[in-house]
Design an enzyme around this catalytic site. Structure first.
Site, short mmCIF file in Angstrom:
data_model
loop_
_atom_site.label_atom_id
_atom_site.label_comp_id
_atom_site.label_asym_id
_atom_site.label_seq_id
_atom_site.Cartn_x
_atom_site.Cartn_y
_atom_site.Cartn_z
N LEU A 35 36.24 48.88 30.66
CA LEU A 35 37.86 49.44 30.27
C LEU A 35 39.02 48.47 30.70
O LEU A 35 38.69 47.58 31.51
CB LEU A 35 37.99 50.67 31.28
N SER A 108 35.83 45.62 24.05
CA SER A 108 34.59 45.95 23.10
C SER A 108 33.85 47.31 23.37
O SER A 108 32.90 47.37 24.01
CB SER A 108 33.48 44.86 23.19
P1 ADP Z 1 40.62 43.54 32.44
O1 ADP Z 1 40.54 42.14 31.97
O2 ADP Z 1 39.26 43.97 32.45
O3 ADP Z 1 41.60 44.45 31.78
P2 ADP Z 1 41.67 42.50 34.66
O4 ADP Z 1 40.97 41.15 35.13
O5 ADP Z 1 43.05 41.90 34.18
O6 ADP Z 1 40.92 43.54 33.91
O7 ADP Z 1 42.20 43.15 36.04
C1 ADP Z 1 41.38 43.58 36.91
C2 ADP Z 1 42.19 44.13 38.52
O8 ADP Z 1 41.30 44.34 39.13
C3 ADP Z 1 42.66 42.66 38.93
O9 ADP Z 1 43.93 43.08 39.59
C4 ADP Z 1 41.79 42.23 39.99
O10 ADP Z 1 42.14 41.47 41.10
C5 ADP Z 1 41.21 43.47 40.43
N1 ADP Z 1 39.74 43.76 41.02
C6 ADP Z 1 39.42 44.03 42.39
N2 ADP Z 1 38.08 43.89 42.65
C7 ADP Z 1 37.75 43.17 41.53
C8 ADP Z 1 36.38 42.76 41.21
N3 ADP Z 1 35.37 42.96 41.98
N4 ADP Z 1 36.32 42.04 39.88
C9 ADP Z 1 37.37 41.86 39.24
N5 ADP Z 1 38.56 42.33 39.38
C10 ADP Z 1 38.92 43.12 40.52
#
Ligand code: ADP
Length: 200
Positions: A35, A108
């Site tokens: 997501l 995806s």
């Molecule tokens: P996406 O690319 O799936 O839309 P993002 O990477 O932009 O998501 O955002 C994910 C958020 O969740 C970030 O703020 C990140 O710091 C936080 N987060 C917390 N724990 C994790 C983890 N284990 N892996 C990835 N993101 C994490």
């Protein structure tokens, strides 16, 4: 449909395996799915940083560098999402041939589209990584403020709200980004790549 049937491929002498030997690692595609807000970009870039420090050649593809360029003519209807992923897959396939470790961060959402990607990239090159995170948490994070907009009805076809997300059935790796730290996830990916003989 093939609109250029008379194009004949040149047989190169410098081939993937020679580039991989030069690089000191194999090329592969780490395909992060999940997501919006589940952590795909965070993990793709964090893993890239680690691999780069280890001397690997890497490149991250994500929505920003694809949707503003190669796929700028596409929207978020199911057809456009499918075409978006087809183009990305073709591009990743070329990057694999360059000997690079290609990391991709795209929602995806549909299994059928991911299966199409797998067959274009080549099943042997495709490592599916599922960023699992409850919708409520992704919404709380609301990294880009888009869930709020989607809830207000200002964005249509928003995955998780007004458009489906189909989790992978048998991903190569799954991370629960709600409970696991980024560092734990990175370690697991690196270990996996070592076990698979992709890096040393
Ligand atoms: P996406 O690319 O799936 O839309 P993002 O990477 O932009 O998501 O955002 C994910 C958020 O969740 C970030 O703020 C990140 O710091 C936080 N987060 C917390 N724990 C994790 C983890 N284990 N892996 C990835 N993101 C994490």
């Amino acid at each position: 449909m093939d609109k250029s049937p008379n194009v004949v491929r040149h047989q190169p002498a410098v081939i993937r395996s020679r580039r991989e030997t030069l690089n000191g690692h194999r090329s592969v595609n780490l395909w992060f799915t999940g997501l919006s807000g589940s952590g795909k970009s965070t993990l793709a870039h964090a893993v890239e940083e680690r691999l780069h420090l280890m001397g690997c050649r890497t490149y991250v593809f994500d929505g920003d560098n694809v949707r503003h360029g190669l796929c700028r003519d596409l929207g978020f209807s199911p057809e456009d999402r499918s075409e978006n992923l087809r183009r990305i897959a073709e591009m990743v396939h070329l990057f694999i041939d360059t000997g690079v470790i290609a990391l991709t961060a795209f929602i995806s959402p549909l299994r059928a589209d991911r299966e199409k990607v797998r067959s274009i990239v080549g099943p042997e090159n495709f490592i599916e990584i599922y960023c699992s995170c409850p919708l409520e948490i992704c919404e709380q994070r609301d990294v880009k403020g888009l869930y709020q907009k989607a809830r207000r009805g200002e964005i249509s076809n928003y995955t998780g709200i007004s458009s489906p997300y189909e989790p992978p059935v048998a991903p190569d790796l799954t991370f629960d980004t709600n409970t696991q730290t980024v560092n734990e996830c990175i370690k697991t990916v690196v270990l996996y790549l070592k076990e698979m003989g992709i890096i040393i």
